[in-house]
Every structure is written in C-alpha cells, then in structure tokens.
Write an enzyme that holds these catalytic residues in place. Sequence first.
Site, mmCIF file in Angstrom:
data_model
loop_
_atom_site.group_PDB
_atom_site.id
_atom_site.type_symbol
_atom_site.label_atom_id
_atom_site.label_comp_id
_atom_site.label_asym_id
_atom_site.label_seq_id
_atom_site.Cartn_x
_atom_site.Cartn_y
_atom_site.Cartn_z
ATOM 1 N N VAL A 71 0.887 -1.177 0.025
ATOM 2 C CA VAL A 71 -0.036 0.158 -0.156
ATOM 3 C C VAL A 71 0.855 1.287 0.171
ATOM 4 C CG1 VAL A 71 -1.513 1.362 1.369
ATOM 5 C CG2 VAL A 71 -2.039 -1.258 1.138
ATOM 6 N N CYS A 72 1.961 1.115 0.654
ATOM 7 C CA CYS A 72 2.703 2.609 0.908
ATOM 8 C C CYS A 72 3.409 3.043 -0.393
ATOM 9 C CB CYS A 72 3.894 2.188 1.563
ATOM 10 S SG CYS A 72 3.594 1.783 3.479
ATOM 11 N N PRO A 73 3.755 2.455 -1.334
ATOM 12 C CA PRO A 73 4.205 2.925 -2.561
ATOM 13 C C PRO A 73 3.004 3.451 -3.459
ATOM 14 C CG PRO A 73 4.323 0.319 -2.943
ATOM 15 C CD PRO A 73 4.197 0.810 -1.245
#
Length: 212
Positions: free
Chosen positions: A50-52
């Site tokens: 999810v972070c990228p």
Amino acid sequence: MKTLISKEAPYFKANAVLNGKDIVNDFTIQQYKGKKYVILFFYPKDFTFVCPTEIYAFQNILPSFEKRNTQIVAVSTDTEYSHWTWLQMPKKNGGIHGVTYPIVSDINKTISYNYGVLSGFWNCDCNNNSVKIEGKGELVAYRGLFLIDKKGIIRHILINDLPLGRNVKESIRMIDALQTFEKKGEVCPANWNIGEKTMKANHEGIIDYLSS
C-alpha cells in the site's frame, strides 16, 4: 490522547534522502517555517504494497502542491539507506524510483512517537534494581498526515490504521480551505471545494453563505 491540532509541530532533525538520491543527516521541517506550508505524512514500511501507492500518489500531483506553496515530506521508521535503495528500484519491480520529495528516516521511532502515530508500545519491567524495556507489537508508523502552516502550527491531522490507504487529493482540499480562511477570514463548510461558497458569521452570530 492529547491532540496536536493548533500546536507547534514537534521539532526533529534526522537523516533523510532528498531528490531521490542525496542522503543528508540534518533534515528538519523547521527550514520551511515562514516560507512554505508542509504536508508531513508517515507510512509504515519500505518495500511494502500500500505504501508505494500513496508515495506515488503524492508524487503524481506534486505540481498541485507546489502551486499552493506546499512542501511534501514523508517519514517512516526505516533507515535512510533502506529509503535510498527503494528509491533506486523501478516501479515495475516494486520500487519508488522517480520520487523527488524528502523521505525521512525515523529509525529511533522518536518522530513517530512525538507525532502520536507510532503503533505498538514499550513495556518497562522494573524489578530488583534492574530495568527491562521491550517493545510490544510492531513499532512502525501508522498512516498519519499533518498539514502544517507557515507559522509551524499543525492545522489538520488524519491518521489511518495500517491497512487503510489515504485519499491524497483530500490534502489538496484541506490546503485550499486553510489558505482561503487565511486570506478571507471565511470558513469552509462540509464537502467544500475551491471556488464554492464559503461562510461568515455576521454581527448577530448568524452564518451567511458567501461567494468564494
């Protein structure tokens, strides 16, 4: 839990990667005080899923933030070397190559803790003149976001649990609302967007809708 709303953003100086390639050891958001607004956002880990998507979402609309004199700064509890390695990897391989805004290392967890977004907690066991401190749960950052004005004051906070990616475009709306209030002294109702009517209290305390 104490809120940081309307309070000065906690100070920090830390290692960071700038422009996707340059490692520095004295990065601080205080350098923007009096000059720019800041969106300071936290994410849990490098090399995740999810972070990228969030990191690229900010990069993709970076000109919109720059137009509003706003600096984007990211923070996670990884090292600056982890950030740098991830920044060199192409997107197709799971990297974040092409991201240019600062990414800060909070390896000591102090920034996340001071901003109230550190997951897990420390447990202190004091017995027979000895102290044992251990972490309970994973000590990484929740998906926190802080809008900081040019005076260094926090004006908006959003904190999501780890599985929940944030709506990056909402940050633009909040900057527009803050800057409209600062310019006109008029407040922004629910679901307000730039160009729509704002609100102002008259002498009788009645709220009037005004044309933005």
